[in-house]
Scaffold this motif. Structure first.
Motif, PDB file in Angstrom:
ATOM      1  N   SER A  35      -9.832  30.292  -7.718  1.00 36.74           N
ATOM      2  CA  SER A  35      -8.443  29.863  -7.601  1.00 36.74           C
ATOM      3  C   SER A  35      -7.481  30.853  -7.673  1.00 36.74           C
ATOM      4  O   SER A  35      -6.730  31.122  -8.416  1.00 36.74           O
ATOM      5  N   CYS A  36      -7.474  31.422  -6.388  1.00 30.79           N
ATOM      6  CA  CYS A  36      -6.463  32.569  -6.064  1.00 30.79           C
ATOM      7  C   CYS A  36      -5.050  32.174  -5.651  1.00 30.79           C
ATOM      8  O   CYS A  36      -5.102  30.959  -4.964  1.00 30.79           O
ATOM      9  N   ALA A  37      -4.105  32.891  -5.909  1.00 27.28           N
ATOM     10  CA  ALA A  37      -2.744  32.534  -5.728  1.00 27.28           C
ATOM     11  C   ALA A  37      -2.919  32.852  -4.063  1.00 27.28           C
ATOM     12  O   ALA A  37      -3.343  33.634  -3.345  1.00 27.28           O
ATOM     13  N   ALA A  38      -1.994  31.859  -3.392  1.00 28.92           N
ATOM     14  CA  ALA A  38      -1.736  31.882  -1.859  1.00 28.92           C
ATOM     15  C   ALA A  38      -0.184  32.376  -1.467  1.00 28.92           C
ATOM     16  O   ALA A  38       0.544  31.597  -1.871  1.00 28.92           O
ATOM     17  N   VAL A  39      -0.219  33.514  -1.411  1.00 25.30           N
ATOM     18  CA  VAL A  39       1.075  34.357  -1.292  1.00 25.30           C
ATOM     19  C   VAL A  39       1.631  34.154   0.095  1.00 25.30           C
ATOM     20  O   VAL A  39       1.012  33.749   1.341  1.00 25.30           O
ATOM     21  N   GLN A  40       2.883  34.283   0.182  1.00 25.65           N
ATOM     22  CA  GLN A  40       3.751  34.286   1.499  1.00 25.65           C
ATOM     23  C   GLN A  40       3.643  35.554   2.270  1.00 25.65           C
ATOM     24  O   GLN A  40       3.663  35.366   3.481  1.00 25.65           O
TER      25      GLN A  40
END
Length: 320
Positions: A35-40
């Motif tokens: 559940s990784c952060a999906a960054v811009q």
């Protein structure tokens, strides 16, 4: 007529003196295992909506940060913006065919003296002189990804509001190299009123690259027109009337037969002197844009009839 799809492969430099990242177009899907952060952004981070991948969910892949890179760009449905970056070790990459992309743009170039007839209180208009670059060259207005509604990509509600209300001084200043900033201050006199902040916030955020690349590509395209016969026509007819057909004819001398179909000519009515002035040309483009792109290779001849005047005066510097 069937249009060939063009695959994007860009080399980007983010920040001053930082390492270069190559964007490599990719396809297939990404199976999340964490559940990784999906960054811009890889460099700046930022995660509007605090989006995280869902374990065992599959996401369409659009690119890597370099060939066989350690970061994957994918689309997260419902996220704003939906294009996000995650570390490759967050899941399993299952490569597939690259989705064809056809990019379309409008390159908008101003004839600054005509603009200043209608906006005399602008800083760049108060300071304009006959010896300045924009007195007899086209000035950069902007490079606009199409379709028309493709604007404000990943931009906060506050920044969008400031852009639309003309509060450009409140917008983030684009991260530009010293060289790009210097070139832009000459070719885009509107930087005196923070036009560069508005253009990047509204249009540049939808360009497949960072701010420095966006403006370097825009400047490279502008320069090709400013060394063409079209610019010579304007510079030698200051104070005189030229027709849209004359403008398109000179454009074709440098950029090929039929190139005039990609060109739209716009005019403005000067209420004080009751004159019709050539105010802007807009060039319709289709294809991947890079610094080395030759203008004639990306002209879109299929868009016609968007101009709004048949002839106008090439305005000289100063209120007339």
């Amino acid at each position: 007529m069937r249009v060939k799809a063009i695959i994007v492969s860009l080399v980007l430099t983010w920040g001053y003196g930082s390492a270069a990242y190559a964007f490599e177009a990719a396809g297939g899907e990404f199976l999340a295992k964490k559940s990784c952060a999906a960054v811009q952004s890889i460099k700046k981070g930022g995660n509007p909506g605090r989006v995280k991948l869902r374990v065992d969910e599959r996401y369409p892949v659009t690119g890597l940060n370099k060939p066989n890179g350690t970061y994957v760009q994918l689309k997260v449905a419902g996220a704003r913006p939906e294009s996000r970056w995650v570390k490759r070790n967050c899941g399993t990459l299952n490569p597939g065919p690259v989705e064809p992309v056809v990019e379309q743009y409008v390159l908008a170039l101003s004839w600054q003296p005509a603009f200043c007839e209608t906006k005399p209180d602008k800083t760049e208009c108060k300071t304009q002189t006959s010896g300045r670059f924009d007195a007899d060259h086209f000035a950069l207005h902007g490079l606009w990804p199409q379709p028309k509604g493709n604007v404000f990509c990943g931009v906060s509600a506050d920044d969008r509001s400031h852009a639309e209300q003309g509060k450009w001084d409140k917008l983030p200043d684009p991260d530009l190299s010293a060289e790009t900033r210097a070139r832009l201050s000459e070719a885009m006199p509107g930087t005196a009123s923070n036009l560069q902040r508005h253009e990047f916030t509204k249009h540049g955020t939808c360009f497949p690259g960072n701010a420095d690349l966006y403006f370097r590509v825009s400047l490279a395209l502008l320069e090709q027109i400013n060394v063409s016969r079209l610019r010579d026509l304007m510079a030698t007819h200051i104070g005189a009337t030229v027709s849209s057909e004359d403008i398109k004819g000179e454009f074709e001398q440098d950029f090929g037969a039929g190139a005039g179909a990609a060109l739209d000519v716009h005019c403005v009515d000067d209420q004080n002197s009751h004159r019709t002035l050539i105010s802007e040309i807009r060039v319709n483009l289709k294809g991947t844009l890079m610094q080395a792109t030759k203008l004639q290779d990306v002209l879109d001849h299929s868009t016609r009839g968007a101009g709004d005047c048949s002839k106008g005066i090439v305005d000289p510097v100063g209120l007339n």
